[in-house]
Design a protein around this motif. Structure first.
Motif, PDB file in Angstrom:
ATOM      1  N   ALA A  51      47.811  27.558  53.858  1.00 35.86           N
ATOM      2  CA  ALA A  51      47.331  26.872  55.056  1.00 35.86           C
ATOM      3  C   ALA A  51      46.018  26.129  54.828  1.00 35.86           C
ATOM      4  O   ALA A  51      45.547  25.424  55.726  1.00 35.86           O
ATOM      5  N   GLY A  52      45.411  26.306  53.654  1.00 41.69           N
ATOM      6  CA  GLY A  52      44.156  25.618  53.371  1.00 41.69           C
ATOM      7  C   GLY A  52      42.933  26.295  53.955  1.00 41.69           C
ATOM      8  O   GLY A  52      41.829  25.745  53.895  1.00 41.69           O
ATOM      9  N   VAL A  53      43.104  27.502  54.510  1.00 42.43           N
ATOM     10  CA  VAL A  53      41.980  28.249  55.086  1.00 42.43           C
ATOM     11  C   VAL A  53      41.445  29.216  54.034  1.00 42.43           C
ATOM     12  O   VAL A  53      42.223  29.948  53.417  1.00 42.43           O
ATOM     13  N   PRO A  54      40.141  29.265  53.796  1.00 45.86           N
ATOM     14  CA  PRO A  54      39.587  30.239  52.845  1.00 45.86           C
ATOM     15  C   PRO A  54      39.904  31.666  53.284  1.00 45.86           C
ATOM     16  O   PRO A  54      39.791  31.990  54.466  1.00 45.86           O
ATOM     17  N   VAL A  55      40.297  32.508  52.322  1.00 50.22           N
ATOM     18  CA  VAL A  55      40.680  33.886  52.639  1.00 50.22           C
ATOM     19  C   VAL A  55      39.968  34.847  51.685  1.00 50.22           C
ATOM     20  O   VAL A  55      39.904  34.588  50.477  1.00 50.22           O
ATOM     21  N   LEU A  56      39.468  35.955  52.254  1.00 49.91           N
ATOM     22  CA  LEU A  56      38.908  37.053  51.469  1.00 49.91           C
ATOM     23  C   LEU A  56      39.689  38.313  51.780  1.00 49.91           C
ATOM     24  O   LEU A  56      39.799  38.701  52.955  1.00 49.91           O
ATOM     25  N   GLY A  57      40.230  38.970  50.757  1.00 48.80           N
ATOM     26  CA  GLY A  57      40.898  40.248  50.948  1.00 48.80           C
ATOM     27  C   GLY A  57      39.986  41.388  50.549  1.00 48.80           C
ATOM     28  O   GLY A  57      39.316  41.325  49.513  1.00 48.80           O
ATOM     29  N   ILE A  58      39.948  42.438  51.378  1.00 45.11           N
ATOM     30  CA  ILE A  58      39.113  43.614  51.119  1.00 45.11           C
ATOM     31  C   ILE A  58      40.008  44.849  51.056  1.00 45.11           C
ATOM     32  O   ILE A  58      40.763  45.107  52.000  1.00 45.11           O
ATOM     33  N   CYS A  59      39.934  45.606  49.971  1.00 44.69           N
ATOM     34  CA  CYS A  59      40.662  46.864  49.815  1.00 44.69           C
ATOM     35  C   CYS A  59      42.158  46.655  50.060  1.00 44.69           C
ATOM     36  O   CYS A  59      42.816  46.000  49.272  1.00 44.69           O
ATOM     37  N   TYR A  60      42.710  47.185  51.140  1.00 44.00           N
ATOM     38  CA  TYR A  60      44.140  46.974  51.405  1.00 44.00           C
ATOM     39  C   TYR A  60      44.458  45.484  51.505  1.00 44.00           C
ATOM     40  O   TYR A  60      45.486  45.019  51.009  1.00 44.00           O
ATOM     41  N   GLY A  61      43.581  44.720  52.149  1.00 45.02           N
ATOM     42  CA  GLY A  61      43.803  43.280  52.263  1.00 45.02           C
ATOM     43  C   GLY A  61      43.833  42.598  50.912  1.00 45.02           C
ATOM     44  O   GLY A  61      44.585  41.644  50.695  1.00 45.02           O
ATOM     45  N   PHE A  62      43.021  43.084  49.996  1.00 41.77           N
ATOM     46  CA  PHE A  62      42.995  42.585  48.613  1.00 41.77           C
ATOM     47  C   PHE A  62      44.335  42.863  47.932  1.00 41.77           C
ATOM     48  O   PHE A  62      44.934  41.990  47.290  1.00 41.77           O
ATOM     49  N   GLN A  63      44.835  44.081  48.070  1.00 45.88           N
ATOM     50  CA  GLN A  63      46.114  44.445  47.460  1.00 45.88           C
ATOM     51  C   GLN A  63      47.273  43.695  48.106  1.00 45.88           C
ATOM     52  O   GLN A  63      48.207  43.246  47.414  1.00 45.88           O
ATOM     53  N   ALA A  64      47.239  43.553  49.433  1.00 49.19           N
ATOM     54  CA  ALA A  64      48.301  42.824  50.129  1.00 49.19           C
ATOM     55  C   ALA A  64      48.328  41.361  49.702  1.00 49.19           C
ATOM     56  O   ALA A  64      49.396  40.755  49.545  1.00 49.19           O
ATOM     57  N   MET A  65      47.153  40.776  49.507  1.00 48.29           N
ATOM     58  CA  MET A  65      47.070  39.403  49.021  1.00 48.29           C
ATOM     59  C   MET A  65      47.664  39.288  47.626  1.00 48.29           C
ATOM     60  O   MET A  65      48.486  38.395  47.346  1.00 48.29           O
ATOM     61  N   ALA A  66      47.260  40.206  46.748  1.00 43.28           N
ATOM     62  CA  ALA A  66      47.756  40.174  45.369  1.00 43.28           C
ATOM     63  C   ALA A  66      49.279  40.274  45.342  1.00 43.28           C
ATOM     64  O   ALA A  66      49.961  39.528  44.629  1.00 43.28           O
ATOM     65  N   ARG A  67      49.827  41.192  46.130  1.00 37.98           N
ATOM     66  CA  ARG A  67      51.282  41.399  46.132  1.00 37.98           C
ATOM     67  C   ARG A  67      52.013  40.193  46.706  1.00 37.98           C
ATOM     68  O   ARG A  67      53.044  39.771  46.185  1.00 37.98           O
ATOM     69  N   ALA A  68      51.470  39.614  47.803  1.00 38.41           N
ATOM     70  CA  ALA A  68      52.121  38.461  48.433  1.00 38.41           C
ATOM     71  C   ALA A  68      52.151  37.247  47.518  1.00 38.41           C
ATOM     72  O   ALA A  68      53.055  36.406  47.607  1.00 38.41           O
ATOM     73  N   LEU A  69      51.176  37.158  46.600  1.00 37.46           N
ATOM     74  CA  LEU A  69      51.086  35.995  45.722  1.00 37.46           C
ATOM     75  C   LEU A  69      51.682  36.254  44.336  1.00 37.46           C
ATOM     76  O   LEU A  69      51.520  35.428  43.434  1.00 37.46           O
ATOM     77  N   GLY A  70      52.368  37.385  44.166  1.00 37.53           N
ATOM     78  CA  GLY A  70      53.073  37.633  42.909  1.00 37.53           C
ATOM     79  C   GLY A  70      52.340  38.511  41.925  1.00 37.53           C
ATOM     80  O   GLY A  70      52.804  38.690  40.789  1.00 37.53           O
ATOM     81  N   GLY A  71      51.214  39.094  42.326  1.00 38.63           N
ATOM     82  CA  GLY A  71      50.518  40.026  41.451  1.00 38.63           C
ATOM     83  C   GLY A  71      51.190  41.395  41.479  1.00 38.63           C
ATOM     84  O   GLY A  71      52.179  41.618  42.187  1.00 38.63           O
ATOM     85  N   GLU A  72      50.647  42.337  40.728  1.00 41.50           N
ATOM     86  CA  GLU A  72      51.231  43.669  40.643  1.00 41.50           C
ATOM     87  C   GLU A  72      50.264  44.697  41.202  1.00 41.50           C
ATOM     88  O   GLU A  72      49.101  44.764  40.797  1.00 41.50           O
ATOM     89  N   VAL A  73      50.773  45.531  42.130  1.00 39.81           N
ATOM     90  CA  VAL A  73      50.002  46.622  42.720  1.00 39.81           C
ATOM     91  C   VAL A  73      50.756  47.918  42.470  1.00 39.81           C
ATOM     92  O   VAL A  73      51.961  48.005  42.679  1.00 39.81           O
ATOM     93  N   ALA A  74      50.056  48.941  41.985  1.00 44.59           N
ATOM     94  CA  ALA A  74      50.697  50.229  41.702  1.00 44.59           C
ATOM     95  C   ALA A  74      49.650  51.327  41.717  1.00 44.59           C
ATOM     96  O   ALA A  74      48.443  51.070  41.761  1.00 44.59           O
ATOM     97  N   GLN A  75      50.123  52.570  41.683  1.00 45.58           N
ATOM     98  CA  GLN A  75      49.213  53.697  41.563  1.00 45.58           C
ATOM     99  C   GLN A  75      48.698  53.786  40.127  1.00 45.58           C
ATOM    100  O   GLN A  75      49.444  53.543  39.179  1.00 45.58           O
ATOM    101  N   THR A  76      47.428  54.141  40.011  1.00 42.63           N
ATOM    102  CA  THR A  76      46.842  54.275  38.680  1.00 42.63           C
ATOM    103  C   THR A  76      46.790  55.722  38.232  1.00 42.63           C
ATOM    104  O   THR A  76      46.569  55.994  37.055  1.00 42.63           O
ATOM    105  N   GLY A  77      46.969  56.647  39.158  1.00 40.67           N
ATOM    106  CA  GLY A  77      46.789  58.056  38.852  1.00 40.67           C
ATOM    107  C   GLY A  77      45.339  58.485  38.971  1.00 40.67           C
ATOM    108  O   GLY A  77      45.014  59.652  38.835  1.00 40.67           O
ATOM    109  N   LEU A  78      44.436  57.535  39.228  1.00 36.93           N
ATOM    110  CA  LEU A  78      43.007  57.828  39.378  1.00 36.93           C
ATOM    111  C   LEU A  78      42.530  57.219  40.689  1.00 36.93           C
ATOM    112  O   LEU A  78      42.380  56.003  40.807  1.00 36.93           O
TER     113      LEU A  78
END
Length: 536
Positions: free
Chosen positions: A90-117
């Protein structure tokens, strides 16, 4: 009793500057309101919206930027909130924080998973590229994290800015698309450079100017109040506290003598409060004030009731009934051509709304008399010019409006007054005991110069509790008084204030010596959460 206008306040009301909001999308985070507050501290206007809003709904607000908050879910769990990828086109600047950061990464094709830590609390991150977000911050810095999942691979086109032991990708950005994200919580003070990160996003990433000020709030609210009220008459429930006083001053600036303030002496006030309202507030603003003595009415309504929610709702109901009576008197005074009283002004703040279950998914912690305690048959439309503001913002607006400093810096006092600082049934005798104890505590805190060091110091009477004591060489069976000094920035969270022992000693000695039926003073050392600031 009516106090006529004696002065005309000089109010700086300029042409309002329309501010495009920074939208904080709430994914159920405990810190969503804090994010909005930190944005405002950077002098940028912000609003909170629920994660259930569609991209189209968000864009209808014409946002200057969007911040995706943290949240308790796992991004890959069934039914977890998600971010529509269309948002990032949409051309709007976006900042993801914590869950928002992970949701952004996943929506754009990144990988989110448990690290065990898992990483909770203070966590050190290593900066591998400063970029826009982390410019001028140390290579190693302490942040505040709260997560079990992590971004393992950034989306295509993103530069990784930081890593931590439990987060292979702890921060990233795509400067060209103006998309940014961090795994930690920059809004929390424990993140050493958190405000700097937020300001880098706002100023450098989104290109916003720090131009949202108390003067802007006044101009915008004056315009909104005039549009809402028109030529109708307005009543304001004035308590003498900062919230209702600033709300009244704003409405006075907007509609002048269409406003009548009603001060209800419900018998639940602290010592000297009625006199302060007439002496300080009326003299400074010139507002028309009607004082109604309703002490007997409230005591009769509260008789036999000890449940805190019931007491709050009774007090809220009786307030409204008094305002309705006052409105009829105002219309009668104006004669047959007088405008009807259609609006009621209240000093509702954002924390009041949140704690009363306002906002999507918010828990009803307790009813505030001016939010959750209003009767269903309310005959007024509400004017709530402070509803989206935090207490520190209200104080800044009050100073700008010329509200007297003794009122602006007065410690918060709940609308239901001492009625919810008596744990048990409210009676005239119990009110007098608590009023005396409260006056002593306030006097000694002022003498010690601690008025601005603490946010608030509720004094509570445990009316249904008695304990054995020794006074005058004899056995007594008296009530305990609780001191609840707290420090806070916005009342959303709080910690108990470490008052000097010598001050506590003087307060305790004076109360047990001077207030009858009290033989014990105790100190409440609970933070919020788990406790609330008020006991009821």
């Amino acid at each position: 009793m009516t106090s006529p206008a004696t002065a005309t306040p000089s109010v700086p009301v300029s042409t309002p500057q329309q501010h495009r909001p920074v939208l904080v999308v709430d994914f159920g985070a405990q810190y969503a309101q804090l994010i909005a507050r930190r944005v405002r501290e950077a002098k940028v206007y912000s609003e909170i919206v629920p994660h259930t809003w569609s991209v189209e709904q968000m864009l209808e607000k014409d946002p200057a930027a969007i911040i995706l908050s943290g949240g308790p879910s796992s991004v890959y769990a069934a039914g977890a909130p998600f971010v529509d990828p269309k948002l990032f086109d949409a051309g709007v600047p976006v900042l993801g924080i914590c869950y928002g950061f992970q949701a952004m990464a996943r929506a754009l094709g990144g990988e989110v998973a448990q690290t065990g830590l898992r990483e909770y609390g203070g966590t050190e991150v290593e900066v591998c590229a400063a970029g826009v977000l982390l410019a001028d911050t140390p290579d190693h810095q302490t942040t505040w994290m709260s997560h079990g999942d992590a971004v393992h691979r950034a989306p295509e086109g993103f530069e990784v800015l930081a890593t931590s032991a439990g987060s292979p990708v702890a921060a990233f950005e795509d400067k060209g698309r103006r998309l940014y994200g961090v795994q930690w919580h920059p809004e929390v003070k424990h993140s050493a450079h958190g405000q700097t990160v937020l300001e880098h996003f706002l100023y450098d990433g989104a290109g916003l100017a720090p131009d949202w000020t108390p003067g802007n709030v006044i101009a915008e609210q004056v315009e909104a109040i005039r549009a809402q009220v028109g030529k109708a008459r307005v009543v304001c429930g004035l308590s003498g506290g900062v919230d209702s006083s600033v709300a009244a001053a704003l409405v006075q600036a907007a509609v002048g003598d269409q406003l009548t303030c009603v001060f209800v002496d419900h018998g639940l006030l602290r010592a000297g409060e009625a006199e302060q309202v007439e002496r300080d507030f009326v003299a400074a603003t010139g507002v028309r004030l009607v004082v109604r003595d309703e002490r007997e009415r409230f005591l009769q309504a509260l008789a036999g009731h000890s449940d805190p929610e019931t007491k709050r709702k009774i007090i809220g109901r009786e307030f409204i009934r008094v305002f309705e009576d006052a409105a009829r008197d105002i219309v009668a005074e104006a004669g047959e051509h007088g405008e009807e009283v259609k609006f009621l002004v209240q000093g509702t703040l954002y924390p009041d709304v949140v704690e009363s279950g306002g906002g999507e998914g918010a828990a009803n912690i307790k009813s505030h008399h001016n939010v959750g305690g209003l009767p269903d048959d309310l005959q007024f439309s509400l004017v709530e010019p402070l509803r989206t503001l935090f207490k520190d913002e209200v104080r800044a607006v009050g100073l700008e409006l010329g509200v007297p400093e003794p009122i602006v810096w007065r410690q918060p006092f709940p609308g239901p007054g001492l009625g919810i600082r008596i744990v048990g049934e409210v009676t005239g005798e119990r009110l007098e005991i608590l009023r005396q104890a409260d006056a002593i505590a306030r006097e000694e805190l002022t003498k010690a110069g601690l008025d601005r060091e603490i946010w608030q110091c509720p004094v509570v009477l445990l009316a249904d509790v008695r304990s054995v004591g020794v006074q005058g060489d004899g056995r007594t069976y008296g009530h305990p008084i609780v001191l609840r000094p707290v420090s806070s920035e916005d009342a959303m969270t709080a910690d108990w204030t470490r008052l000097p022992y010598d001050v506590l000693s003087v307060i305790s000695t004076r109360i047990t010596n001077e207030v009858r039926d009290v033989n014990r003073v105790v100190l409440d050392v609970t933070s919020k959460p788990p406790g609330t600031i008020e006991w009821e």
